[in-house]
Design an enzyme around this catalytic site. Structure first.
Site, PDB file in Angstrom:
ATOM      1  N   ILE A  70      65.063  11.065  45.299  1.00 11.78           N
ATOM      2  CA  ILE A  70      63.730  10.972  44.700  1.00 11.78           C
ATOM      3  C   ILE A  70      62.857  10.099  45.597  1.00 11.78           C
ATOM      4  O   ILE A  70      62.557   8.944  45.274  1.00 11.78           O
ATOM      5  CB  ILE A  70      63.791  10.394  43.265  1.00 11.78           C
ATOM      6  CG1 ILE A  70      64.820  11.136  42.427  1.00 11.78           C
ATOM      7  CG2 ILE A  70      62.418  10.485  42.605  1.00 11.78           C
ATOM      8  CD1 ILE A  70      64.939  10.646  40.985  1.00 11.78           C
ATOM      9  N   PRO A  71      62.488  10.637  46.770  1.00 11.76           N
ATOM     10  CA  PRO A  71      61.626   9.842  47.648  1.00 11.76           C
ATOM     11  C   PRO A  71      60.277   9.603  46.974  1.00 11.76           C
ATOM     12  O   PRO A  71      59.777  10.485  46.275  1.00 11.76           O
ATOM     13  CB  PRO A  71      61.471  10.715  48.899  1.00 11.76           C
ATOM     14  CG  PRO A  71      61.925  12.064  48.534  1.00 11.76           C
ATOM     15  CD  PRO A  71      62.782  11.951  47.324  1.00 11.76           C
ATOM     16  N   HIS A  72      59.714   8.419  47.155  1.00  9.18           N
ATOM     17  CA  HIS A  72      58.432   8.133  46.516  1.00  9.18           C
ATOM     18  C   HIS A  72      57.672   7.083  47.301  1.00  9.18           C
ATOM     19  O   HIS A  72      58.252   6.324  48.060  1.00  9.18           O
ATOM     20  CB  HIS A  72      58.636   7.668  45.067  1.00  9.18           C
ATOM     21  CG  HIS A  72      59.606   6.534  44.944  1.00  9.18           C
ATOM     22  ND1 HIS A  72      60.970   6.746  44.872  1.00  9.18           N
ATOM     23  CD2 HIS A  72      59.435   5.201  44.905  1.00  9.18           C
ATOM     24  CE1 HIS A  72      61.584   5.571  44.783  1.00  9.18           C
ATOM     25  NE2 HIS A  72      60.680   4.626  44.810  1.00  9.18           N
ATOM     26  N   CYS A  73      56.368   7.077  47.101  1.00 15.73           N
ATOM     27  CA  CYS A  73      55.535   6.070  47.745  1.00 15.73           C
ATOM     28  C   CYS A  73      54.196   5.992  47.012  1.00 15.73           C
ATOM     29  O   CYS A  73      53.873   6.839  46.186  1.00 15.73           O
ATOM     30  CB  CYS A  73      55.314   6.410  49.217  1.00 15.73           C
ATOM     31  SG  CYS A  73      54.293   7.880  49.496  1.00 15.73           S
TER      32      CYS A  73
END
Length: 156
Positions: A70-73
């Site tokens: 769950i890549p996030h930024c």
């Protein structure tokens, strides 16, 4: 916007649901996510999204185990949460907590100031992805439309 309860259904669009993406590496998968978001909204910088996702990964991998990441930024100047769901053609190394390669990715890009919504969505996603049978149903999808429908279908 009075409705603060964000759900996966209202941040994910069919256009940003991608099935069996050919990505040869974690970096390539993240680049692809940034490209797709920029393609949907060219006011958002592909480079900035990619750099922010990479910076977040440097703090610790967003690979949560069992082939899921769950890549996030956060992103300056964004006024809504953007979700991208994709399955990969081939699993890629993601430095996950269980060292398993990843083939199921849900990326979240959130406005700079959206802290609680961000955490709420991450926990909703983690909860959904905790169900192995749900993940299997996503992985079995042959096309983006089915993938979108399965991801946003409510209930078990």
């Amino acid at each position: 916007m009075s409705d603060t309860s964000l759900t996966i259904d209202n941040i994910l669009s069919p256009e940003l649901t991608l099935c069996r993406v050919p990505a040869s590496s974690k970096k390539r998968a993240l680049e692809f996510i940034a490209e797709q978001i920029n393609h949907q909204d060219n006011t958002l910088s592909e480079t900035e999204i990619f750099n922010n996702l990479i910076s977040r990964e440097r703090l610790g991998s967003t690979g949560i185990g069992q082939g899921i990441a769950i890549p996030h930024c956060r992103l300056d100047g964004l006024d809504h949460v953007v979700g991208v769901l994709m399955t990969l053609e081939e699993s890629v190394e993601f430095d996950s907590i269980d060292n398993q390669p990843v083939d199921l990715i849900f990326a979240l890009v959130v406005p700079k100031e959206a802290t609680s919504e961000h955490l709420e969505l991450l926990s909703q996603l983690a909860e959904k992805f905790n169900e192995r049978s749900f993940c299997d149903r996503l992985r079995q999808c042959e096309d983006a439309r089915t993938l979108y429908e399965r991801m946003t279908a409510s209930g078990g």
